[in-house]
Design an enzyme around this catalytic site. Structure first.
Site, PDB file in Angstrom:
ATOM      1  N   THR A 156      -0.697   4.507   0.267  1.00  0.00           N
ATOM      2  CA  THR A 156      -1.951   5.278   0.609  1.00  0.00           C
ATOM      3  C   THR A 156      -0.815   6.807   1.889  1.00  0.00           C
ATOM      4  O   THR A 156      -1.095   7.809   0.864  1.00  0.00           O
ATOM      5  CB  THR A 156      -2.729   5.121   1.219  1.00  0.00           C
ATOM      6  OG1 THR A 156      -3.572   4.355   0.775  1.00  0.00           O
ATOM      7  CG2 THR A 156      -3.892   5.980   1.910  1.00  0.00           C
ATOM      8  N   CYS A 200       0.705  -1.250   0.110  1.00  0.00           N
ATOM      9  CA  CYS A 200      -0.592  -0.089  -0.225  1.00  0.00           C
ATOM     10  C   CYS A 200       0.983   1.335   0.112  1.00  0.00           C
ATOM     11  O   CYS A 200       1.852   1.367   0.706  1.00  0.00           O
ATOM     12  CB  CYS A 200      -0.725  -0.078   1.145  1.00  0.00           C
ATOM     13  SG  CYS A 200      -1.107   1.244   1.912  1.00  0.00           S
TER      14      CYS A 200
END
Ligand code: 5GP
Length: 337
Positions: free
Chosen positions: A188, A186
């Site tokens: 993010t 990830c």
């Protein structure tokens, strides 16, 4: 602007302090849990670890391996299988250890409606997965599913704060999925600056959920059996694993050979790789919030399952928890960073 000053913890910020124990061996530990879900009123008994609904992890092959291995863990089957393959798989296997995954896009909703039409009374567990569980639209979406499927267990997320856990549970969610940004593939936090240290998210969200009779699933950031034990110790009812289960025969991904070593290409579900594979490209208004990595090929998943289950049993032995349910009560975290 406001700054929250309180200390927030990640898995690597703590260790579990050993405690006097009457257990003689890890064999004495029961790592299954039993729940009756708040809204669906269905009962569950199993090892509350779920293979993430990702390519390379939430596969039919993984579900078969879990069943054959007798691990009692479950699989959130990724949403990219065609309807025909899904109905066939559900026809041939008990749904006991399967979660049917959807996002909020129209295609997923249509596929789910068709599944329910073709196989009424088959689905008992749904995982509703969006990157950002804070939108009003998402809350309305899960409310609609709850109205239409009252006896289906709904796991939905992801969020990281107590007030949103409460809102989702009141909207009809049985298990709130917790984790924004901790995933192994990830990006993010890097792309948006948004996130929350995962251990604190688990502690705070479990408290909020349990107060309302709901449950949480800690999703993302576990890179070793010890991290899973910490997640349970912090109050997670379920733990979802991506990277730790990737790289095996069950990934249904190509094994690449380079310089005599074998690898599997593992990628986030909102990475360029996934978007190109499933949607034919990256939409202009979106950034990719996942990465693509080469990970060593690890063979059959059974060895990894043994490590995971053995590690959790051993953690319980160290603190004297005869049942996994007792682990949070017997956990004292020592801060190490
Ligand atoms: P892991 O166990 O690999 O650390 O984390 C798995 C979790 O990462 C998944 O269950 C999902 O919530 C999250 N995840 C998977 N793919 C992506 C992605 O491309 N971007 C983001 N932000 N999270 C992802």
């Amino acid at each position: 602007m406001r700054i929250e000053d309180g200390v927030k913890l990640d898995f690597n910020s703590v260790l579990i302090r050993p405690k006097r124990s009457t257990l003689r061996s890890r064999k004495d530990v029961d790592i299954t849990r039993e729940f009756i879900f708040k809204w669906s009123r269905r009962s569950y008994k199993g090892v509350p670890i779920i293979a993430a609904n990702m390519d390379g992890v939430g596969t039919f092959a993984m579900a078969k391996a879990f069943i054959e291995n007798g691990s009692k863990m479950s699989v959130a089957v990724h949403k990219h299988y065609p309807l025909k393959d899904l109905t066939t798989f559900y026809d041939e296997h008990s749904s006991e250890n399967l979660w049917y995954s959807i996002g909020m896009v129209k295609d997923d909703q249509e596929k789910l409606e068709n599944f329910l039409k073709e196989r009424p009374n088959t689905l008992d567990k749904i995982c509703v997965d969006v990157a950002n569980g804070y939108s009003e639209h998402f809350v309305d979406f899960v409310k609609r599913i709850r109205e239409e499927a009252q006896d289906v267990t709904i796991m939905a997320g992801n969020v990281v704060t107590g007030e949103m856990v409460e809102e989702l549970i009141l909207a009809g969610v049985d298990i709130v999925k917790v984790g924004i940004g901790p995933g192994s593939v990830c990006t993010t936090r890097k792309m948006t600056g948004v996130g929350y240290p995962q251990l604190s998210a688990i502690i705070e969200c479990a408290d909020a959920a349990h107060g309302l009779g709901g449950l949480i699933c800690a999703d993302g950031g576990c890179s070793s059996p010890g991290d899973i034990a910490k997640a349970f110790g912090a109050g997670a009812d379920f733990v979802m694993l991506g990277g730790m289960l990737a790289g095996h025969d069950q990934s249904e991904l190509e094994i690449i050979e380079k310089d005599g070593e074998k690898y599997i290409c593992f990628y986030g579900m909102s990475s360029d790789t996934a978007m190109i594979k499933h949607k034919g490209g990256v939409a202009e208004y979106r950034t990719s919030e996942g990465k693509t990595v080469s990970i060593p090929y690890l063979g059959d998943v059974s060895g990894t399952l043994q490590d995971i289950l053995g590690g959790i049993r051993s953690a319980c032995t160290y603190v004297g928890a005869r049942h996994l349910k007792e682990l949070p009560k017997r956990t004292t975290f020592v801060r190490v960073t």
